[in-house]
Motif scaffolding. Structure first.
Motif, mmCIF file in Angstrom:
data_model
loop_
_atom_site.group_PDB
_atom_site.id
_atom_site.type_symbol
_atom_site.label_atom_id
_atom_site.label_comp_id
_atom_site.label_asym_id
_atom_site.label_seq_id
_atom_site.Cartn_x
_atom_site.Cartn_y
_atom_site.Cartn_z
ATOM 1 N N THR A 1 0.849 -1.189 0.000
ATOM 2 C CA THR A 1 0.000 0.000 0.000
ATOM 3 C C THR A 1 0.887 1.241 0.000
ATOM 4 O OG1 THR A 1 -1.763 -1.156 1.179
ATOM 5 C CG2 THR A 1 -1.782 1.249 1.262
ATOM 6 N N VAL A 2 0.693 2.088 -1.005
ATOM 7 C CA VAL A 2 1.470 3.328 -1.119
ATOM 8 C C VAL A 2 0.517 4.481 -0.846
ATOM 9 C CG1 VAL A 2 2.925 4.758 -2.589
ATOM 10 C CG2 VAL A 2 2.984 2.256 -2.825
ATOM 11 N N ASP A 3 0.705 5.123 0.307
ATOM 12 C CA ASP A 3 -0.230 6.161 0.737
ATOM 13 C C ASP A 3 0.529 7.232 1.521
ATOM 14 O OD1 ASP A 3 -3.355 6.719 1.156
ATOM 15 O OD2 ASP A 3 -2.307 7.174 3.033
ATOM 16 N N SER A 4 0.338 8.477 1.146
ATOM 17 C CA SER A 4 1.086 9.569 1.771
ATOM 18 C C SER A 4 0.748 9.767 3.239
ATOM 19 C CB SER A 4 0.845 10.879 1.011
ATOM 20 O OG SER A 4 -0.535 11.194 0.989
ATOM 21 N N SER A 5 -0.450 9.336 3.645
ATOM 22 C CA SER A 5 -0.857 9.489 5.044
ATOM 23 C C SER A 5 -0.635 8.223 5.866
ATOM 24 C CB SER A 5 -2.333 9.900 5.123
ATOM 25 O OG SER A 5 -3.162 8.881 4.588
ATOM 26 N N GLY A 6 -0.118 7.166 5.236
ATOM 27 C CA GLY A 6 0.123 5.913 5.947
ATOM 28 C C GLY A 6 -1.137 5.116 6.210
ATOM 29 N N GLN A 7 -2.176 5.343 5.430
ATOM 30 C CA GLN A 7 -3.461 4.672 5.641
ATOM 31 C C GLN A 7 -3.398 3.216 5.202
ATOM 32 O OE1 GLN A 7 -6.764 6.511 3.644
ATOM 33 N NE2 GLN A 7 -8.081 4.718 3.854
ATOM 34 N N SER A 8 -3.954 2.325 6.007
ATOM 35 C CA SER A 8 -4.077 0.917 5.660
ATOM 36 C C SER A 8 -5.310 0.700 4.793
ATOM 37 C CB SER A 8 -4.201 0.072 6.927
ATOM 38 O OG SER A 8 -4.618 -1.242 6.616
ATOM 39 N N TYR A 9 -5.201 -0.217 3.844
ATOM 40 C CA TYR A 9 -6.350 -0.621 3.034
ATOM 41 C C TYR A 9 -6.947 -1.931 3.540
ATOM 42 C CZ TYR A 9 -5.548 2.924 -0.605
ATOM 43 O OH TYR A 9 -5.422 4.098 -1.300
ATOM 44 N N GLY A 10 -6.571 -2.320 4.765
ATOM 45 C CA GLY A 10 -7.065 -3.570 5.324
ATOM 46 C C GLY A 10 -8.580 -3.718 5.305
ATOM 47 N N PRO A 11 -9.330 -2.714 5.798
ATOM 48 C CA PRO A 11 -10.795 -2.847 5.780
ATOM 49 C C PRO A 11 -11.351 -3.006 4.370
ATOM 50 C CG PRO A 11 -10.119 -1.106 7.283
ATOM 51 C CD PRO A 11 -8.892 -1.500 6.524
ATOM 52 N N GLN A 12 -10.765 -2.302 3.398
ATOM 53 C CA GLN A 12 -11.236 -2.403 2.015
ATOM 54 C C GLN A 12 -10.922 -3.782 1.420
ATOM 55 O OE1 GLN A 12 -9.492 0.182 3.240
ATOM 56 N NE2 GLN A 12 -10.962 1.863 3.130
ATOM 57 N N ILE A 13 -9.783 -4.345 1.801
ATOM 58 C CA ILE A 13 -9.446 -5.687 1.327
ATOM 59 C C ILE A 13 -10.443 -6.697 1.878
ATOM 60 C CG2 ILE A 13 -7.740 -7.548 1.535
ATOM 61 C CD1 ILE A 13 -5.568 -5.366 1.434
ATOM 62 N N ARG A 14 -10.780 -6.560 3.158
ATOM 63 C CA ARG A 14 -11.748 -7.476 3.764
ATOM 64 C C ARG A 14 -13.124 -7.354 3.113
ATOM 65 N NH1 ARG A 14 -8.115 -6.675 7.764
ATOM 66 N NH2 ARG A 14 -7.673 -8.467 9.100
ATOM 67 N N SER A 15 -13.554 -6.137 2.858
ATOM 68 C CA SER A 15 -14.861 -5.934 2.223
ATOM 69 C C SER A 15 -14.876 -6.537 0.828
ATOM 70 C CB SER A 15 -15.195 -4.439 2.157
ATOM 71 O OG SER A 15 -15.345 -3.891 3.451
ATOM 72 N N ALA A 16 -13.793 -6.351 0.100
ATOM 73 C CA ALA A 16 -13.727 -6.885 -1.257
ATOM 74 C C ALA A 16 -13.687 -8.413 -1.245
ATOM 75 C CB ALA A 16 -12.504 -6.325 -1.972
ATOM 76 N N LEU A 17 -13.018 -9.009 -0.263
ATOM 77 C CA LEU A 17 -13.000 -10.466 -0.151
ATOM 78 C C LEU A 17 -14.396 -11.013 0.125
ATOM 79 C CD1 LEU A 17 -9.754 -11.035 1.937
ATOM 80 C CD2 LEU A 17 -10.183 -11.895 -0.371
ATOM 81 N N ALA A 18 -15.175 -10.286 0.919
ATOM 82 C CA ALA A 18 -16.536 -10.729 1.231
ATOM 83 C C ALA A 18 -17.409 -10.750 -0.010
ATOM 84 C CB ALA A 18 -17.149 -9.823 2.294
ATOM 85 N N ALA A 19 -17.073 -9.923 -1.001
ATOM 86 C CA ALA A 19 -17.856 -9.854 -2.242
ATOM 87 C C ALA A 19 -17.179 -10.591 -3.397
ATOM 88 C CB ALA A 19 -18.071 -8.390 -2.627
ATOM 89 N N PHE A 20 -16.083 -11.274 -3.104
ATOM 90 C CA PHE A 20 -15.290 -11.921 -4.156
ATOM 91 C C PHE A 20 -16.069 -13.073 -4.786
ATOM 92 C CE2 PHE A 20 -11.941 -14.906 -5.578
ATOM 93 C CZ PHE A 20 -11.210 -14.054 -6.391
ATOM 94 N N ALA A 21 -15.889 -13.254 -6.089
ATOM 95 C CA ALA A 21 -16.501 -14.375 -6.806
ATOM 96 C C ALA A 21 -15.402 -15.160 -7.535
ATOM 97 C CB ALA A 21 -17.540 -13.865 -7.797
#
Length: 261
Positions: free
Chosen positions: A193-213
């Protein structure tokens, strides 16, 4: 910056989770120790790379950073670290750290090796046509010893979670019949994850996995002995005549190089 994706409170210890996936108790303990030791040294390497001096030296290397891009809202010119450069640099540091471990360390006792850009064994591809997994970490003791293939993908925006990380060239590499990246029961995805504020994309990864097909067989929260947590998605691979694979999801967060306009 977060080493592992931030995890919800309901977590299952990794050995217990692996036992639930059909591992024997002894095998689950062995794999859990192996995974924890391997991931720990990768994160130690990332911590070293992110120190100011090491990061500055890395940024001066040819091929380390992408082309400059103007961010007018923040009034800076940014250059982001490139995926292959991060992988190579982490590989160099990891191998050095591995070589300096004390004799009684798990990774020494189990003769664990670290490779980057590892060519996948295939019945259809050879040489420069071979597909390559970013990291292959494996014990060299025994034929069925633990092994962890890790595919890394850069996340520069939220769209990269589904477009890259969960795309055909991301997690899809573990499901393709064309040189699948691992035939073992456990593999891993690593988000750069490349982010100037150091933000994690963990929650977004989890949400996307829940909708994964196709829908994963299960989506769990695993816990290491340190208390750190990460997502684990388990996927059917009957079309490949393989047992299901549990994909562990890790994250390393880096900052882009930013120069005021």
């Amino acid at each position: 910056m977060s080493g592992l994706t931030s995890a919800p409170s309901a977590m299952t210890p990794l050995p217990e989770l692996l036992t639930g996936y059909g591992f024997s108790a002894a095998k689950a303990e062995l794999w859990a120790h192996f995974i924890e030791a391997a991931v720990a040294i990768l994160h130690e390497a990332a911590d070293e790379l992110r120190t100011p001096d090491a990061w500055a030296a890395f940024g001066l290397k040819r091929g380390a950073l992408g082309a400059p891009k103007t961010r007018r809202r923040r009034k800076v010119v940014e250059r982001v670290p490139l995926e292959d450069a991060l992988t190579t640099e982490l590989g160099h540091i990891t191998r050095r750290l591995r070589a300096t471990l004390p004799a009684g360390h798990f990774l020494r006792l189990h003769d664990v090796a670290f490779e980057v850009e590892h060519h996948i064994l295939s019945s259809d591809r050879a040489g420069r046509h071979s597909r390559k997994v970013d990291f292959l970490i494996y014990s060299q003791i025994g034929i069925d010893a633990p092994e962890l293939a890790i595919e890394a993908k850069p996340l520069l925006s939220l769209g990269d979670v589904t477009g890259r990380y969960l795309g055909e060239e991301g997690i899809g590499c573990f499901f393709t019949p064309d040189s699948t990246y691992s035939t073992r029961p456990v593999a891993a995805m690593l988000a750069y994850t490349v982010d100037s504020s150091g933000q994690s994309y963990g929650p977004q990864i989890r949400s996307a996995l829940a909708a994964f097909a196709p829908t994963p067989l299960s989506l769990d929260e695993a816990m290491l002995s340190t208390g750190s947590g990460f997502a684990c998605s388990r996927h059917d691979r009957t079309t490949l005549n393989l047992d299901p694979v549990a994909i562990l999801h890790f994250e390393l967060v880096f900052a882009p190089e930013a120069t005021p306009m």
